[in-house]
Design a protein around this motif. Structure first.
Motif, PDB file in Angstrom:
ATOM      1  N   GLU A 135      53.043 -23.568  -5.736  1.00 25.44           N
ATOM      2  CA  GLU A 135      51.648 -23.620  -5.331  1.00 25.44           C
ATOM      3  C   GLU A 135      50.894 -24.507  -6.308  1.00 25.44           C
ATOM      4  OE1 GLU A 135      49.740 -19.848  -4.645  1.00 25.44           O
ATOM      5  OE2 GLU A 135      51.503 -19.091  -3.578  1.00 25.44           O
TER       6      GLU A 135
ATOM      7  N   ARG B 214      52.062 -24.193   3.119  1.00 28.81           N
ATOM      8  CA  ARG B 214      50.712 -24.362   3.663  1.00 28.81           C
ATOM      9  C   ARG B 214      50.040 -25.387   2.761  1.00 28.81           C
ATOM     10  NH1 ARG B 214      46.067 -21.293   2.525  1.00 28.81           N
ATOM     11  NH2 ARG B 214      44.526 -21.532   4.146  1.00 28.81           N
TER      12      ARG B 214
ATOM     13  N   GLU C 231      46.678 -27.880   1.895  1.00 26.52           N
ATOM     14  CA  GLU C 231      45.239 -28.027   2.112  1.00 26.52           C
ATOM     15  C   GLU C 231      44.780 -29.389   1.586  1.00 26.52           C
ATOM     16  OE1 GLU C 231      43.604 -24.659   0.100  1.00 26.52           O
ATOM     17  OE2 GLU C 231      44.063 -25.445  -1.888  1.00 26.52           O
TER      18      GLU C 231
ATOM     19  N   TRP D  62      57.493 -21.279   8.706  1.00 21.31           N
ATOM     20  CA  TRP D  62      56.851 -22.390   8.010  1.00 21.31           C
ATOM     21  C   TRP D  62      57.330 -22.426   6.565  1.00 21.31           C
ATOM     22  CZ3 TRP D  62      53.475 -20.854   4.061  1.00 21.31           C
ATOM     23  CH2 TRP D  62      53.083 -19.510   4.077  1.00 21.31           C
TER      24      TRP D  62
ATOM     25  N   HIS E  28      56.133 -20.167   1.691  1.00 19.87           N
ATOM     26  CA  HIS E  28      56.636 -19.038   2.492  1.00 19.87           C
ATOM     27  C   HIS E  28      57.777 -18.398   1.708  1.00 19.87           C
ATOM     28  CE1 HIS E  28      57.652 -17.664   6.854  1.00 19.87           C
ATOM     29  NE2 HIS E  28      57.585 -16.648   6.010  1.00 19.87           N
TER      30      HIS E  28
ATOM     31  N   GLU F  66      45.448 -25.231  10.788  1.00 18.32           N
ATOM     32  CA  GLU F  66      44.584 -24.051  10.776  1.00 18.32           C
ATOM     33  C   GLU F  66      43.124 -24.477  10.888  1.00 18.32           C
ATOM     34  OE1 GLU F  66      45.615 -22.007   7.182  1.00 18.32           O
ATOM     35  OE2 GLU F  66      47.637 -21.575   7.901  1.00 18.32           O
TER      36      GLU F  66
ATOM     37  N   THR G 130      43.734 -28.197   6.679  1.00 19.89           N
ATOM     38  CA  THR G 130      44.738 -27.237   6.223  1.00 19.89           C
ATOM     39  C   THR G 130      45.776 -27.036   7.326  1.00 19.89           C
ATOM     40  OG1 THR G 130      43.041 -26.094   4.927  1.00 19.89           O
ATOM     41  CG2 THR G 130      45.114 -24.920   5.285  1.00 19.89           C
ATOM     42  N   ALA G 131      47.058 -27.084   6.951  1.00 15.93           N
ATOM     43  CA  ALA G 131      48.123 -26.918   7.941  1.00 15.93           C
ATOM     44  C   ALA G 131      49.345 -26.270   7.318  1.00 15.93           C
ATOM     45  CB  ALA G 131      48.515 -28.267   8.532  1.00 15.93           C
ATOM     46  N   ARG G 132      50.095 -25.567   8.162  1.00 14.53           N
ATOM     47  CA  ARG G 132      51.417 -25.080   7.771  1.00 14.53           C
ATOM     48  C   ARG G 132      52.429 -26.110   8.239  1.00 14.53           C
ATOM     49  NH1 ARG G 132      50.501 -19.212  10.182  1.00 14.53           N
ATOM     50  NH2 ARG G 132      49.848 -20.634  11.807  1.00 14.53           N
TER      51      ARG G 132
END
Length: 125
Positions: free
Chosen positions: A47, A102, A104, A99, A81, A19, A23-25
């Protein structure tokens, strides 16, 4: 085999969609979901959990077996997700939309491959 060009890939068959720079999924590739078979359960981290490149951060259960999912990068889980917890089969149906997490504050991304490199890697298997 579907290998979207805008994604990055790991040898353990996870994809990443960045993203931004940190940061990526992360999800499972089309190859992975075909090898696993019909998925019936997904176990995701919480999380805020830390993930480490090369280490398991989740697992998926198919009608065949339970398989670990390895993190292609290090970082912090920013989101999971949650829909996959109720419908893991969506990984089989749309692997590049389904996905898992996520992440970061990403580091340790040196081993990622682009689509052409991943395609060549699959041909060696």
């Amino acid at each position: 085999m579907n290998i979207p060009k805008e994604l990055k890939y790991a040898k353990s068959h996870e994809w990443l969609f960045f993203e931004d720079e940190t940061t990526a999924r992360i999800g499972l590739t089309d190859y992975a979901q075909k090898e696993l078979g019909d998925l019936v359960f997904v176990n995701l981290p919480e999380e805020g959990d830390e993930v480490t490149a090369g280490e398991s951060f989740a697992d998926v259960e198919s009608v065949k077996a339970v398989s670990d999912v390895y993190s292609p990068v290090s970082g912090t889980v920013a989101a999971i997700h949650e829909e996959l917890l109720d419908s893991p089969e969506s990984i089989n149906e749309q692997p590049y939309d389904a996905w898992l997490v996520r992440v970061e504050n990403i580091t340790d991304q040196e081993d990622l491959m682009d689509a052409a490199e991943y395609e060549a890697y699959l041909e060696e298997l």
